[in-house]
Each structure stands twice: as structure tokens, then as C-alpha cells.
Design a protein around this motif. Structure first.
Motif, mmCIF file in Angstrom:
data_model
loop_
_atom_site.group_PDB
_atom_site.id
_atom_site.type_symbol
_atom_site.label_atom_id
_atom_site.label_comp_id
_atom_site.label_asym_id
_atom_site.label_seq_id
_atom_site.Cartn_x
_atom_site.Cartn_y
_atom_site.Cartn_z
ATOM 1 N N MET A 1 31.441 70.258 14.945
ATOM 2 C CA MET A 1 30.064 70.367 15.300
ATOM 3 C C MET A 1 29.925 71.306 16.991
ATOM 4 S SD MET A 1 27.892 67.414 16.106
ATOM 5 C CE MET A 1 27.928 67.434 14.156
ATOM 6 N N ASN A 2 29.107 72.295 16.072
ATOM 7 C CA ASN A 2 28.721 73.815 17.509
ATOM 8 C C ASN A 2 28.252 73.095 19.001
ATOM 9 O OD1 ASN A 2 29.950 75.627 15.612
ATOM 10 N ND2 ASN A 2 28.504 75.877 14.329
ATOM 11 N N HIS A 3 27.113 72.443 18.838
ATOM 12 C CA HIS A 3 27.029 71.577 19.436
ATOM 13 C C HIS A 3 26.813 69.835 19.999
ATOM 14 C CE1 HIS A 3 25.072 69.207 16.130
ATOM 15 N NE2 HIS A 3 24.140 68.408 16.773
ATOM 16 N N ASN A 4 27.011 69.334 21.475
ATOM 17 C CA ASN A 4 27.029 68.360 21.826
ATOM 18 C C ASN A 4 25.551 67.697 21.721
ATOM 19 O OD1 ASN A 4 27.003 65.992 23.617
ATOM 20 N ND2 ASN A 4 28.105 66.892 24.913
ATOM 21 N N PRO A 5 25.774 66.884 20.897
ATOM 22 C CA PRO A 5 23.886 65.872 20.813
ATOM 23 C C PRO A 5 23.453 65.678 21.956
ATOM 24 C CG PRO A 5 25.445 65.574 19.058
ATOM 25 C CD PRO A 5 26.473 65.996 20.146
ATOM 26 N N GLU A 6 24.618 64.800 22.624
ATOM 27 C CA GLU A 6 23.509 64.194 24.571
ATOM 28 C C GLU A 6 23.121 65.503 24.695
ATOM 29 O OE1 GLU A 6 26.727 63.674 22.752
ATOM 30 O OE2 GLU A 6 25.848 62.043 21.794
ATOM 31 N N ALA A 7 23.714 66.838 24.746
ATOM 32 C CA ALA A 7 23.152 67.538 25.588
ATOM 33 C C ALA A 7 22.194 67.862 24.740
ATOM 34 C CB ALA A 7 24.367 68.613 25.806
ATOM 35 N N VAL A 8 21.981 68.724 24.190
ATOM 36 C CA VAL A 8 20.698 68.918 23.042
ATOM 37 C C VAL A 8 19.559 67.688 23.999
ATOM 38 C CG1 VAL A 8 19.073 69.380 20.846
ATOM 39 C CG2 VAL A 8 21.805 70.232 21.140
ATOM 40 N N THR A 9 19.392 67.084 23.573
ATOM 41 C CA THR A 9 18.550 66.150 24.052
ATOM 42 C C THR A 9 18.321 65.650 25.024
ATOM 43 O OG1 THR A 9 19.414 64.906 21.886
ATOM 44 C CG2 THR A 9 18.225 63.202 23.801
ATOM 45 N N SER A 10 18.978 66.130 26.173
ATOM 46 C CA SER A 10 18.934 65.886 27.303
ATOM 47 C C SER A 10 17.541 66.936 28.055
ATOM 48 C CB SER A 10 20.308 65.941 28.258
ATOM 49 O OG SER A 10 20.206 64.891 29.596
ATOM 50 N N ALA A 11 18.256 68.410 27.584
ATOM 51 C CA ALA A 11 17.812 69.380 27.490
ATOM 52 C C ALA A 11 16.006 69.726 27.731
ATOM 53 C CB ALA A 11 18.497 70.820 27.091
ATOM 54 N N ARG A 50 18.505 79.597 19.021
ATOM 55 C CA ARG A 50 16.947 79.441 18.953
ATOM 56 C C ARG A 50 17.085 78.045 19.885
ATOM 57 N NH1 ARG A 50 16.043 78.620 13.280
ATOM 58 N NH2 ARG A 50 16.027 80.358 11.920
ATOM 59 N N ILE A 51 17.352 77.124 20.015
ATOM 60 C CA ILE A 51 16.727 75.698 20.312
ATOM 61 C C ILE A 51 17.172 76.333 22.422
ATOM 62 C CG2 ILE A 51 17.603 73.726 21.139
ATOM 63 C CD1 ILE A 51 18.883 73.419 18.519
ATOM 64 N N ALA A 52 18.285 76.567 22.298
ATOM 65 C CA ALA A 52 18.216 76.808 24.094
ATOM 66 C C ALA A 52 17.168 77.936 24.318
ATOM 67 C CB ALA A 52 20.311 78.687 24.169
ATOM 68 N N VAL A 53 17.347 79.479 23.835
ATOM 69 C CA VAL A 53 15.377 79.477 23.621
ATOM 70 C C VAL A 53 14.602 79.479 24.515
ATOM 71 C CG1 VAL A 53 14.305 81.743 23.207
ATOM 72 C CG2 VAL A 53 16.912 82.221 23.054
ATOM 73 N N VAL A 54 14.248 78.541 23.397
ATOM 74 C CA VAL A 54 12.960 77.608 23.303
ATOM 75 C C VAL A 54 12.921 76.106 24.531
ATOM 76 C CG1 VAL A 54 11.747 75.385 22.219
ATOM 77 C CG2 VAL A 54 12.701 77.620 20.784
ATOM 78 N N LEU A 55 14.047 75.657 24.614
ATOM 79 C CA LEU A 55 14.148 75.096 25.730
ATOM 80 C C LEU A 55 14.945 76.002 26.936
ATOM 81 C CD1 LEU A 55 16.785 71.914 23.524
ATOM 82 C CD2 LEU A 55 14.228 72.028 24.953
ATOM 83 N N ASN A 56 14.528 76.918 27.190
ATOM 84 C CA ASN A 56 14.768 77.673 28.650
ATOM 85 C C ASN A 56 16.258 77.293 29.054
ATOM 86 O OD1 ASN A 56 14.282 79.632 30.800
ATOM 87 N ND2 ASN A 56 13.623 77.910 31.785
ATOM 88 N N CYS A 57 17.435 77.150 28.622
ATOM 89 C CA CYS A 57 18.798 77.235 28.728
ATOM 90 C C CYS A 57 20.063 77.956 28.195
ATOM 91 C CB CYS A 57 19.054 75.449 28.757
ATOM 92 S SG CYS A 57 19.039 75.029 27.201
ATOM 93 N N PRO A 58 20.762 77.912 29.162
ATOM 94 C CA PRO A 58 22.515 78.928 28.623
ATOM 95 C C PRO A 58 22.639 78.272 27.685
ATOM 96 C CG PRO A 58 22.685 78.025 30.869
ATOM 97 C CD PRO A 58 21.166 77.507 30.831
#
Length: 81
Positions: A1-11, A50-58
Motif C-alpha cells: 500500500m502506498n499510503h497510510n489510511p489513518e494518516a489520510v483520514t487525520s490530514a 492530488r490528495i496531498a495538494v487538496v489537504l495542503n500537506c506533504p
């Protein structure tokens, strides 16, 4: 998995955005966003960007960490003797 699901939710929560709003801004379905946050589907590197851009996070704040990377990071935090 490329992402951490909890980190995405948190951000997303920190950004005060709904899954629907993030999905709309990213150009994919709300169901895909739900699946990414639940860990049922993988966020490709492009989708994660794209998610990082929308959430304004690295991007690296959303990426899954490899066990050897986290072990090395822990060692670096410990004071040397």
C-alpha cells in the motif's frame, strides 16, 4: 500500500474537509476516497499527490512507512552514548 489510511483520514480531518469534498477536488469518486481511508484500496502515487495538494500537506505525511525506515528514524532520535 502506498499510503497510510489513518494518516489520510487525520490530514483530512485537520483540513476540515469531508470525504466528498476531497474526492470532488481530486476528481475521483467519494467511494474511492472512502476505500482509500479504510485501506480497502491503494492510493496510487498520482492520487496520493492530488490528495496531498487538496489537504495542503506533504505527500510523505500520507505515505506508508516501511518498517526499516521507521526503525532507522527511531535510532536517529535516540541520544548517542
Amino acid at each position: 500500500m502506498n499510503h497510510n489510511p489513518e494518516a489520510v483520514t487525520s490530514a483530512r480531518i485537520r483540513a476540515d474537509l469531508s470525504k466528498r469534498a476531497v474526492a470532488r477536488e481530486c476528481g475521483f469518486s467519494e467511494q474511492l476516497m472512502c476505500d482509500i481511508e479504510a485501506g480497502r484500496r491503494n492510493a496510487t502515487p498520482e492520487k496520493l499527490r492530488r490528495i496531498a495538494v487538496v489537504l495542503n500537506c506533504p505527500v510523505d505525511a500520507l505515505e506508508a512507512k516501511r518498517p526499516e525506515e521507521t526503525a532507522q528514524q527511531a535510532e536517529e532520535r535516540q541520544p548517542s552514548s
